[in-house]
Design a protein around this motif. Sequence first.
Motif, PDB file in Angstrom:
ATOM      1  N   ILE A 357      -2.078   5.779   8.299  1.00  0.00           N
ATOM      2  CA  ILE A 357      -0.943   6.492   8.932  1.00  0.00           C
ATOM      3  C   ILE A 357      -1.060   6.375  10.455  1.00  0.00           C
ATOM      4  N   THR A 358      -2.290   6.473  10.938  1.00  0.00           N
ATOM      5  CA  THR A 358      -2.519   6.359  12.388  1.00  0.00           C
ATOM      6  C   THR A 358      -2.071   4.974  12.870  1.00  0.00           C
ATOM      7  N   ARG A 359      -2.436   3.941  12.098  1.00  0.00           N
ATOM      8  CA  ARG A 359      -2.049   2.566  12.470  1.00  0.00           C
ATOM      9  C   ARG A 359      -0.523   2.443  12.542  1.00  0.00           C
ATOM     10  N   MET A 360       0.155   3.061  11.567  1.00  0.00           N
ATOM     11  CA  MET A 360       1.621   3.003  11.573  1.00  0.00           C
ATOM     12  C   MET A 360       2.178   3.734  12.806  1.00  0.00           C
ATOM     13  N   ALA A 361       1.651   4.917  13.071  1.00  0.00           N
ATOM     14  CA  ALA A 361       2.147   5.695  14.215  1.00  0.00           C
ATOM     15  C   ALA A 361       1.938   4.918  15.517  1.00  0.00           C
ATOM     16  N   ASP A 362       0.782   4.254  15.632  1.00  0.00           N
ATOM     17  CA  ASP A 362       0.481   3.485  16.850  1.00  0.00           C
ATOM     18  C   ASP A 362       1.465   2.329  17.042  1.00  0.00           C
ATOM     19  N   ALA A 363       1.963   1.813  15.930  1.00  0.00           N
ATOM     20  CA  ALA A 363       2.860   0.641  16.036  1.00  0.00           C
ATOM     21  C   ALA A 363       4.314   1.030  16.324  1.00  0.00           C
TER      22      ALA A 363
END
Length: 409
Positions: A357-363
Amino acid sequence: MTLPEIDLKVYSDECDTFGHLNQAAFLRLFERARWEMLEQGPGLDLFASVGVYPAVRKATIDYQAPAFPGDVLRFSQSLIYTGSTSFSMRQVARRLHDGQTVATGEFIFVCIDQSGKPAALPEKLGSFMHQGVPTKDATHQLTVNGVRLAFESTGEGPAILFIHGYPLNRSIWRHQIGALEGWRRIAPDLRGMGESDAPDLGYSMATYAADLIALLDAIGVEKVVLCALSMGGYVAFEIVRAHRARVSGLVLVATKAVADSVEGRKARDMAAATARERGAAAVAESMLPKMVANETSEQIRQQVLAMMESTPVPGIVGALTAMRDRPDSSSLLSELASVPTLVLAGESDQLIPLADITRMADAIPSAEFRVVPRAAHLVPVEQPGVTTQIIQGFLDSLGLKPSGSLPRR
Ligand code: MLT
């Protein structure tokens, strides 16, 4: 009290060469029944007297049996939905002599003024039509995109559409629906789940998205903030892909943009086999430990278990197939720069790990990212107060004025 029933006779000039009532002629009978009903109610001059006219936006007719010359058809009619400028009616035509249902029609109307602009539903019509109709803000049912969807629509203002995950229903958003005053909160059950129809076939992310867009069309809502949990997020990505202009904001809860891995796809097939062979309860039992955090109360665990157990098997299998085959939405994330986005994650989510989820938010350019403590996957159910508070803050930051619910024409 219910709306007046109208009897209309079938004549041979309305029938085809086989002697059946012709389908186009039937459409006219539906209309005739409505006018007769109006005559018995507020009067045929109602629309002229207020300068507002109902325009049919959509007609759906299910022809169930033939009718022949001389048959008398009894039309019963009910209001199934009212919005500020639109309303929907269901009409059922039954043969008088044997009670056989011959056709059922659902009609969506938009009220327009003399210049063709959407106008408020005339009060006289509203009060006449509301006889025997469920109270405002109750659960509604509408047939859209070939499926009957149950949904709640509560409050006035800019619209927020809540999309639940798998194998759940709209009740996961109960706290948010109750609390987010100043917004029109729309919460459907996706096809195959909750109180919506569960057809055997026809599930995909694109279909779920098309259902929801058809529902918004039917109730006259143009733009929405999408608030979606997990599989609901996969549906939200589909809506963004196909209907970007209708999305005024995104709240992505416990979801991810990547598609299933090869192992993930195999796991979907195994879960579908479990559902077919051992029913929803077996799926529910295996999912519960991953859905909620260890510290989540027994009462909530039991509620979530009951919700999953009550999901129809065709809905479970359909959702698993749709998730297995969903496209990867990672490339969409960088395009979300112009869509205000809030990403929420439960700190101990096992179904969609925090790292994903963090990776998605960062993108997602300028997305706000919040992690909710003492929650796993079902963030709005496990931590309802905190979740509502964070969503409320995000909605306030959008600066949307309470309007924006006008139907498209
Ligand atoms: C959901 O909660 O909607 C699903 O568990 C998501 C998934 O399995 O990918």
